[in-house]
Write an enzyme that holds these catalytic residues in place. Structure first.
Site, PDB file in Angstrom:
ATOM      1  CB  SER A  28      -0.871  -0.007   1.262  1.00  0.00           C
ATOM      2  OG  SER A  28      -1.276   1.307   1.602  1.00  0.00           O
ATOM      3  CE  LYS A  47      -5.081  -2.759   3.496  1.00  0.00           C
ATOM      4  NZ  LYS A  47      -5.699  -2.754   2.217  1.00  0.00           N
ATOM      5  NE  ARG A 103     -16.529  -4.006 -46.074  1.00  0.00           N
ATOM      6  CZ  ARG A 103     -16.211  -4.056 -47.372  1.00  0.00           C
ATOM      7  NH1 ARG A 103     -16.032  -2.929 -48.041  1.00  0.00           N
ATOM      8  NH2 ARG A 103     -16.068  -5.215 -47.971  1.00  0.00           N
ATOM      9  CG  ASN A 115      -3.870  -4.467  -0.618  1.00  0.00           C
ATOM     10  OD1 ASN A 115      -4.609  -4.646   0.344  1.00  0.00           O
ATOM     11  ND2 ASN A 115      -3.296  -3.296  -0.866  1.00  0.00           N
TER      12      ASN A 115
END
Lengths: 454, 454, 454, 454
Positions: B276, B282, B315, B284
């Site tokens: 973090s 942290k 087309r 994560n």
């Protein structure tokens, strides 16, 4: 670059620049520089830290592709960016490095950078929206009473004027400018909440720093962090998608009117415009193409933003990141469509002769409702409707004319001849439509240019 | 580049390279070179034209950003590309320039270039799908009988094994490889129809040129042009989106299991991974994040392809162009998710102790259905269910244990004690789940590498 | 009812019946009856319980609106349904009530009921797909050499035949039948896993009961529960959406061809068909309208299924329920489109005269590519293309004819007159397209009727 | 009914009634009655025609399923409805029959009926939005300082208060009420333009009739017909989808907090609520389930509306009809979610003990950022961050406590002990978050009930 090859070909170069790697990174660094300045001004960090941080921010953080590689592991672009910035600041002033990104979190940097980009993006949109609207005003005025077929369910219906059609293209654009101005007034605000939205590391200085920071960056300070409150932001995205839908409608109408068999309008031609790699005779409606392509795509990009709203707790795990990845597409495609249509409508080739010719080929049948009204008193509604259905079919198959057939029709004998002629009067029908268009045009006064800010 | 900054951070570098500007332009030029060779071999163009065309194609057509600018006016990237190539060939051999792009149309070049890119893209997907599947096989075998909570509607349900959960992640991936192999067998085919699909300028040599061209480029020749028959192509895109949905399910489960309060698995940690910018503690789950982000986005990109199918006449006007713009995103996000999960599952940190602990905290209530079965003969179904609802609530609120409460319950007196113990046997429940998982694993034999990969 | 008023008007009555409340509830009860039979046959429940359970299942569970009210609180329709069924069985035989829904879970009942409905739904689709395909085969054969304009980017391109256009509508439908047959072979399987997928309450009898149950209900037994493995199921939904996209393309072409200014085809008329509440002359293309409406909607319903795939752990919390709610729409809209187009194509009013007329109004410019080929030897490619662009523009503006202008053009003097005539031969161009169509038609042999089962 | 079985189980009965067949037909007939009154008042039709038309409109038009069957052929529900009404009026007064639906077109009747339904729908939404907001205000006040974990990327982050979390649920709802009020002020307007938007059959009485008609029906008169200007209408639909996204976020948070391993909140229990058909111990979070299901679906319904905006010329061919079919779903799912959440939040079971317990299990690591700030002066930022990463990992693996580890850490010797204690003060952190929440709550004053509600 901002998008893959074929997406870029549908976008404007100007909008591609707004969401280009270097622009976004520059905005992220601008956030860090402004943060240092705001925090020093409030005494949160030493004044001496500002100059090295600002200088390093302006100097940039080097190669972006390797930054992206690091972001894949880190889970956020802000982490390697802050690391590089911190190292660069340390190279200038070791003490200042401690104050880089002080109190901020990845989402503060990134969301605010996206807000800054979006502010520029909306400025571009507003400019070309005004340009397109101006062209449509001119076209409306010029063709208030030019008769043309109204078509419902892609079949001839009645007679309107070309101005009446154009004003129906214009009105949603005028409203879009207003709605976008309103939406951005609430959505374009600073993101600044620190790790979990409380600005915990700033003690009681949080609000003051936020106000300074917002002022410095030219965005609204907002009412606290919106890390997981995406409603105003996504609502702004939806408004862009609604505008894109209105542009798609114009593109589709243009394409239909430009068909060789209809031939009522043509996009301007010119060197390198709308040719074919195989067929020398081709004049393809490339503005219509660009607008239709945008309108095919935009609903899905808006839906992706809506789908990303369910961000858990105090920061999304995947949802926020998905939103970031989808956001630029909406602006790229919408501005691409807008520029293409604005260019095309400035030089639109209108063919009133073909418009009148296409009406006349309907042999009066587009006045069947008007004629029915005249017959109802004598025949009742059901019989009148039925008779006109029959005579319209006969006019089409036998090459007759509905007015002539009606005159010859015993059941219609009681109808006043002048009233019948009036019911079939092409120009009168166009003038009535034109009067409505003129009144609506008057109500749609041009707004002053949007400043792109709240 | 292939995508905007934040989209690229969710994609793999390898897939970004596949759909990079220079890769796509190179494939377009490879088409033109192979076309010249095939046409010369069939006597459609002079043999002397081949070398200059091939050489100019290899040399490239210069700056791509300006090519995109020209494409915005032209309405197709192929037009300026062919113009530049023709000029380059003329510089080498004026006569040969007449035979550049002979008989082809923009869509032939562009669609075939996308087919070539997609073939490479599917090769990358297949490789990492095999890698992820291999890791999941190992995890399944290792944890066939490791007890863990089954959770339905995010509430504790009964006891399964971790291997049972993993095999339910694996099976959709094994099926995805099969379905993708099938889908690409029909979808990855040459686009070659000339201006309107008839190869009119090649006379009766069309089919022979097409066969040679396909062989040269390593794609299937197909059954005529598919300019506006997008079904096989879009069905392939949908299969990629389905795979992405299965990856999103794995990502979501991983994220839920990795919550601190659950703590049953953790993604591998390491330098620069999952930190973090603000919080030092942290870790994560970035692989889960990447997979969830992909799964949030992919449905919308698949929907955009489906929405682009209504291409008028011979087309599309905007629809085809929208499809081209959306196509790469599906592959970028899916492969990003795949690589992230494959990396994470190779080093997944599994915590059987927390799994067992989380079961035990349920105080036996996850065996309430099993206990109910024992009570039904005496009490009937409704009363048995009701009694267990009451006792489960009591176990939760008073800190008791459902088995103990049942033993003390007069109404449950008739239940055999051994049967009751068996009903509450955590390991036996895990073993039963493990046996199912083992049988399913045996049926999910690994496939050999897909040949569709370049 | 199955859908809101305006959605029902776009669906077939037959498909509305398939997903009607009473049909789904009947299938849920059929599951419960068959479960009792299978479990009794395997000795899991007493044989005496079967008759009361079967009888009560056939008798129904009363008012459905109040069932829905209860489901809102319960979180699942199966809970009040099983409660009511249990009470009804108890009224017949108190002992048997204990064995209602034995070992099953809500998702087993509901998913299997949806599988049964979907099997019927796919049967309806296959029937009308065959019907539409048969009409298109007839039209192709009848118009193999009927000249018509090919149009690219909604502008005149070259000459094809109507048969050539129709076979391009047909081929995706033939492939859709094959793909749907393959997709349903894996997707239409029994859901039966008990509370968490392990069939814990059935001891070792689970697999045997599952096989009997599947056989009784006429679905494949599958490889274990797919409570949270939605890949095969969603892939089937995507195939339906792809079919719907192909139908939308047909609808859009029909609508464009039916424009008054084009007039090449018309939908059959008849009492109550395609009128207007206001305009007596109107003949609206309602089949095209229905197909276009379906194709506008289906991508979003497919996307919703894809978005619902991330079902956590062993049962979704909201995602599964969202999938159930979205599933019927795909079938309702697709079958509505299919029936409308099949009806319209059986009586399609084709106007070869207008087709030829529309070609002739192009004044030869649609042969510009062919003419360019003749000029290239003398002029080189760039000059030839440029000359034809100029002459085509002149033909259009001055009302000339490209062939005549070329004949008069000094620069084109060297071109062989016969070759020039051949290049401008409308019928020859149509015949060449027809030959391609005939060959493709031969390869698209009709499949035998699908049985709707694996 | 309004929707299929499983969609209805996710909707409220009240909203199902708003879009029920009979409600929509009644509104269509109310339009016809009011039209007759307005036209008579302006002298467009005879006064004597009013009573029979009004009486027949009130009497209804009989069976709706057969009306739908007729609509499939006609292409519009309004056509058979007007036919039946005309016949019924004729039965009362032959002369009056001629004046039924005078000057109106199908789209006028149908769009206005949808506006009337939507006005009621928004009234329901506003009521329950106010109810949910009121509960959330009470919860915020009650838990301003109740400590709870903030979680980012589904991992523990820092300490906030429960009130701080709740106010972040509330704010988007307060804004949604404002945005919906604004959106409906422009979107809920009369549709009245006649065949092509010009009200041609009313001569110069069009505007006056429109004003009377709007007043009679209680909607805004608007600025002309919006047959193909769908921007305001679709923007309103998008606002509903944005609200639904905000509800989905609440549902997802609730579900995560209600996990057994987290246990911080529980939905209220009660008879028939949240049980399982198999597992007696189950208490499923059905409100969260309903909200999540809605949020999974709504983005796609909004996208369908956006995709339907490209309506050609003066009336859509399929696009308008698709919009009509999709419109009710947005309201059904959003109100279902709203009612479920409002019910749940009124009786939400909050567990402050588990909240504190979950914080304490993090062993102080959630204060690592605060601790880092204290260490930075001595160690510099990088070393401080690194040390805390190491100690946090040790606290987790060895069962220690970050504050104790820091105290024992030589490198942290210089840190003031009181400052360290303050940095780890759970209640102080909660109070700081609570102060922010209190201030935001004060700014979010409850709005008065919306007047847009019937």
């Amino acid at each position: 670059m901002t998008a893959s090859l074929f997406a870029r070909a549908l976008a404007s170069a100007a909008m591609a620049e707004v969401f280009a790697d270097r622009s976004l990174v520059a905005s992220m660094l601008a956030f860090e520089a402004a943060l240092a300045e705001a925090e020093a001004a409030e005494g949160v960090i030493p004044a001496s830290a500002v100059a090295p941080i600002v200088a390093a921010s302006h100097a940039g953080i080097g190669d972006i592709d390797s930054l992206v590689d690091e972001a894949r592991r880190a889970g956020s672009l802000a982490i390697p960016l802050v690391n590089r910035l911190t190292a660069a600041v340390a190279g200038r002033d070791a003490a200042a490095a401690a104050f880089v990104h002080h109190g901020g979190t990845s989402q503060d940097v990134i969301d605010t950078a996206m807000v800054l980009a979006t502010k520029r993006a909306l400025g571009l949109i507003d400019t070309d929206l005004a340009r397109l609207a101006a062209s449509l005003r001119v076209l409306t005025r010029a063709h208030l009473a030019t008769p043309m077929l109204a078509r419902t369910l892609l079949q001839p219906a009645q007679v309107i004027s070309f101005g009446f059609k154009i004003v129906a293209w214009l009105a949603p654009l005028v409203r879009a400018r207003d709605r976008l101005a309103r939406a951005q007034a609430t959505a374009l605000r600073l993101q600044f909440g620190g790790a979990v939205g409380t600005l915990a590391s700033l003690g009681d200085k949080g609000p003051a720093v936020a106000r300074r920071l917002a002022a410095q960056l030219g965005v609204a300070p907002g009412d606290g962090a919106w890390h997981v409150q995406r409603d105003d932001w996504v609502a702004l995205g939806c408004e862009v998608a609604v505008l894109c839908g209105s542009l798609g409608k114009i593109g589709r109408d243009l394409a239909l009117l430009a068909q060789a068999e209809v031939g009522e309008v043509a996009e301007p031609t010119g060197a390198g415009r709308g040719g074919s790699s195989a067929m020398p005779q081709k004049k393809n409606p490339v503005a219509a193409m660009t607008a239709i392509a945008a309108a095919v795509r935009a609903p899905h990009h808006a839906a992706a933003l809506l789908a990303a709203m369910g961000q858990p707790h105090e920061r999304g795990l995947g949802e926020w990141q998905a939103e970031l990845a989808e956001w630029p597409s909406l602006f790229l495609e919408t501005h691409g469509a807008l520029v293409a249509l604005a260019d095309a409508c400035e030089g639109l080739d209108v063919n009133p002769g073909r418009m009148r010719d296409n009406i006349e080929r309907q042999r009066g049948t587009v006045f069947a409702e008007a004629a029915a009204t005249l017959l109802v008193p004598a025949l009742g509604k059901a019989k009148a409707h039925e008779l006109l259905t029959t005579l319209s079919a006969r006019a089409a198959s036998e090459g007759g004319d509905l007015r002539a057939l009606l005159r010859a029709e015993p059941a219609a004998r009681g109808v006043d001849a002048d009233a019948l002629d009036a019911a079939f009067d092409v120009d009168a029908a166009a003038r009535r439509a034109g009067a409505i268009a003129a009144a609506q045009l008057d109500r749609l006064e041009p707004s002053p240019p949007r400043t792109g800010t709240a």
